[in-house]
Design an enzyme around this catalytic site. Structure first.
Site, PDB file in Angstrom:
ATOM      1  N   THR A 472       0.792  -1.214   0.000  1.00 22.72           N
ATOM      2  CA  THR A 472       0.000   0.000   0.000  1.00 22.72           C
ATOM      3  C   THR A 472       0.831   1.274   0.000  1.00 22.72           C
ATOM      4  OG1 THR A 472      -0.061  -0.495   2.356  1.00 22.72           O
ATOM      5  CG2 THR A 472      -2.057  -0.919   1.124  1.00 22.72           C
ATOM      6  N   GLY A 694      -7.828   3.036   0.437  1.00 18.76           N
ATOM      7  CA  GLY A 694      -7.475   1.717  -0.103  1.00 18.76           C
ATOM      8  C   GLY A 694      -8.670   0.860  -0.455  1.00 18.76           C
ATOM      9  N   GLU A 695      -9.783   1.123   0.189  1.00 18.49           N
ATOM     10  CA  GLU A 695     -10.974   0.329  -0.115  1.00 18.49           C
ATOM     11  C   GLU A 695     -12.007   1.123  -0.903  1.00 18.49           C
ATOM     12  OE1 GLU A 695     -10.644  -2.969   3.368  1.00 18.49           O
ATOM     13  OE2 GLU A 695     -11.936  -1.284   3.795  1.00 18.49           O
TER      14      GLU A 695
HETATM   15 MO1  MOS Z   1      -9.248  -5.331   4.800  1.00 20.68          MO
HETATM   16  S1  MOS Z   1     -10.640  -6.500   3.970  1.00 20.68           S
HETATM   17  O1  MOS Z   1      -9.908  -5.044   6.372  1.00 20.68           O
HETATM   18  O2  MOS Z   1      -7.725  -5.994   4.738  1.00 20.68           O
END
Ligand code: MOS
Length: 735
Positions: A472, A694-695
């Site tokens: 990341t 990231g999500e």
């Molecule tokens: Mo995330 S699905 O909480 O790595």
């Protein structure tokens, strides 16, 4: 440091290092092969042996007997570990099934033995000689079949059901209605690096080099499993080749490596083979979701209802697919329901944006369907139903909410005005072309996070925290944070991560890692600045840390001077809470725009253009944040068009358990992707004023693709993935 009042101006706001698009500081290690991933480690004390995991070949039942005799006689064998000879084991707090199964078998490919040998090939060959006699019992493997046995089950930190106003009444009274049911399949994390660990014992102390997102959870659960004190377990995980939630928890390979090393009296390395990862570990659970929307002809939502069914092993959690529906759109009358049925498939658990990812796959198609029914543009429909407060608890405002801005900017940039609302109108050679849109939404979570910082007499600052970098960019943003705080350039900062010997951090998950872990580094640096000021005899309140110097009044002293008499060390943990989290709802927002072409003859779908506009507070590093978002967008295309674990509903396992059968997008599937970040800061989120991205990047993408396919062809697919077999018979030119 307690973070319980909105952040004021602080050294991060200088933005000399933070906020700059910065190359990964760990990049050269990775590109030159010097970054050591779990399986690359070696223990200098002795040569590691190899462990090969045997997975159960039934989904539910019992082992009657295991015949190990032939395997034990095979060349190079050092030990064979089974539940029978492993000694007493407990279950980690976060594991629904045992990581070493037997005699009871709880799911297909549950680990039942580890064969340890001098070489990998010897271990694998001997594993093939182990004979297992099972009694198979009947299990439940088909979500559709057991759906109605589902029970209300709480989400992680929210109730299973919510109800506001009179949903049923408002829905039946609504002049325009949509009542539709959709399905999303089981998904695999399919990260590049499989689960891998090397375990080494030194007396009763255990060191495990592993690949794990959450060092402290892993350390705790490994100690619990092996019934040892946590202080005797050390986990080291400096590089993780992808996790996506699949490595949030202790997994079998770490436990088996520890048991194997104990039995063989040697370090033992274990990697799950690719086929084992799919059924041995966890996956994103399939869902069945029903959406009901009621609206008036002007496009105002009057009723919004979302029900979700998923399945899991006993002790497992439901997929929180209704989560965003509680927060995303206005509407006076609302209901959400979560039902969990018992299934004997492998454990379902978090995968990138658990809840919102599959929830938005469905909600955002429903919004498209409803916009069409009303006869309103789908961008405008979303904007019309924006809310600045939590629609279930109107006294809670969003700390920041720029959904409308994301939709408007995105529409302008993408050329949305050229979209023809009537589907099936745009032909380009053999392609039917269409555009789709979806809102992106993901909650922002803040997690307590600690760090230690050291200043040496060369003026180098070293950061130590058990935070992980799962690809990341944690190394880089943590380095940027320390550099900004101490008035240094990035090359004067060393970042050390992923070791349980370091202070406990947030870890990487739930898009909470970047904001939380850098806030922990901020807190530690505040203390280090105080220590520096003390050492230099200046007032810490008016000291300015810049260009490697500390300036105070008319004095200017090199930062390094503060450590002349010895290294300065400071440690702190940021803790979130108080009224801020009660008064404000913190979320991240975005809008995804997608253009697809669908082959008129074969119904092959090609994604042609993608744009994401994101609002997620301060962007700490636009370069690594963009990488996160385009990774999410790519995964969203996978969810839309190809990813599906095929369930054998008689035998209870995922059939396509390799990367040939479980398809994920490759470069050739992905067109140019554009990402825009709105320029914003969120002082409610943390001293960094940042939030997670990231999500957010995956949230809504699949629906935007499905909506584009509809716009291109006029075919509405409500069962993911949208594959050509679901289109071909209805294609406009089909005979
Ligand atoms: Mo995330 S699905 O909480 O790595």
């Amino acid at each position: 440091m307690k973070f319980d009042t909105p952040a004021g101006r602080n050294p991060i706001d200088e933005l000399k290092v933070v906020g700059k698009p910065t190359d990964r500081i760990d990049g050269p290690f990775k590109t030159t092969g010097r970054a050591q991933y779990a399986y690359d480690w070696y223990d200098p004390k002795s040569k590691a042996a190899y462990g090969y995991v045997i997975g159960a070949t039934i989904a539910k039942g019992r082992i009657n007997a295991m015949d190990l005799s032939a395997a034990k006689a095979a060349p190079g064998i050092l030990a064979i570990v089974t539940a029978e000879n492993a000694g007493p084991l407990d279950k980690g707090k976060l594991n629904a099934a045992k990581l070493l199964g037997g005699p009871e078998i709880e799911h297909y490919h549950q680990a039942i033995a580890l064969v340890v040998a001098e070489t990998f090939e010897q271990a694998r060959a001997a594993a093939a000689l182990v004979r297992v006699d099972y009694t198979e019992t009947k299990g439940a493997f088909d979500l559709a079949a057991v759906k109605d046995t589902g029970k209300p089950e709480k989400l992680a930190s929210a109730p299973s059901d919510t109800s506001i106003g009179d949903f049923e009444g408002a829905f039946s009274a609504a002049p325009i209605q949509l009542d539709a049911t959709y399905t999303t399949p089981d998904h695999a994390h399919a990260m590049m690096e499989p689960h891998a660990s090397i375990a080494s014992w030194d007396g009763d102390s255990l060191t495990v080099w592993t690949s794990n997102q959450m060092i402290d959870w892993g350390t705790r659960d490994l100690a619990l499993t092996l019934r040892m004190p946590k202080e005797k377990v050390r986990l080291i995980s400096p590089f993780v080749g992808g996790g996506f939630g699949g490595k949030l928890f202790l997994r079998s390979e770490a436990v088996m490596a520890a048991l194997g090393a104990r039995a063989a009296k040697r370090p033992v390395k274990v990697a799950l083979t690719r086929p084992l990862t799919f059924n041995n570990t966890v996956h994103r659970p399939a869902t069945i979701q029903r959406i009901r929307l009621g609206a008036t002809p002007d496009g105002t939502i009057t009723a919004i209802g979302h029900e979700s069914w998923s399945g899991n092993l006993p002790g497992g959690k439901p997929e929180a697919a209704v989560q965003q529906t509680r927060l995303l759109y206005a509407g006076a009358n609302r209901m959400t329901q979560t039902r969990l049925a018992m299934l004997d498939l492998p454990e379902g658990n978090s995968m990138r944006a658990p809840g919102e990812a599959p929830g938005l796959m469905v909600l955002e198609i429903a919004m498209d369907e409803m916009a069409e029914r009303i006869g309103i543009d789908p961008v405008e429909f979303r904007i019309r139903n924006d809310t600045q407060v939590d629609p279930e608890k109107p006294e809670r405002r969003f700390s920041q909410r720029s959904l409308v801005e994301c939709l408007r900017q995105g529409a302008a940039k993408f050329g949305w005005d050229k979209r023809i609302a009537k589907p099936g109108q745009v032909h380009e050679g053999r392609w039917l072309v269409g555009m789709g849109v979806a809102s992106a939404f993901r909650n922002n979570i803040n997690v307590k996070s600690g760090a230690r910082v050291r200043l040496d007499d060369r003026g180098v600052v070293t950061v130590e925290t058990d935070m992980t970098d799962i690809g990341t960019g944690s190394y880089t943003i943590i380095g940027q944070t320390a550099a900004e705080m101490m008035g240094l350039t990035l090359d004067k900062v060393v970042v050390r991560l992923g070791d349980s010997a370091f202070p406990v951090s947030s870890g990487s998950g739930g898009q909470f890692g970047a904001n939380s872990s850098t806030s922990g580094v901020y807190a530690a640096c505040v203390k280090l600045r105080e220590a520096v000021a003390r050492a230099l005899g200046v007032n810490s309140d008016d000291a300015v840390f810049t260009d490697g110097y500390v300036r105070s009044g008319n004095r200017s002293v090199p930062l390094a001077d503060a450590a002349k008499a010895g290294e300065l060390v400071a440690e702190d943990t940021i803790e979130f809470g108080g009224d801020l989290s009660k008064t404000y709802q913190q979320s991240t927002f975005g809008a995804h725009f997608v253009e697809v072409g669908v082959d008129t003859s074969t119904a092959e779908i090609r994604v042609r253009r993608m744009l994401a506009v994101c609002a997620a507070g301060r962007i700490l590093n636009p370069k690594s944040a963009r990488s996160q978002v385009i990774g999410g967008m790519t995964m969203g295309v996978g969810a839309a068009l190809m990813e599906e674990l095929a369930v054998d509903t008689r035998r209870g396992f995922f059939v396509n358990h390799d990367l040939a059968g479980y398809e994920v997008p490759v470069h050739a599937d992905i067109p140019h992707q554009e990402v825009v970040f709105l320029d914003e800061t969120d002082p409610i989120s943390s001293p960094m004023k940042a939030k997670g991205v990231g999500e957010l990047g995956i949230c809504g993408v699949a629906a935007a693709v499905a909506n584009a396919v509809y716009n291109a062809t006029g075919i509405r697919v409500r069962d993911y993935p949208v594959t050509l077999d679901k289109l071909i018979d209805q294609m406009p030119d089909a005979a």
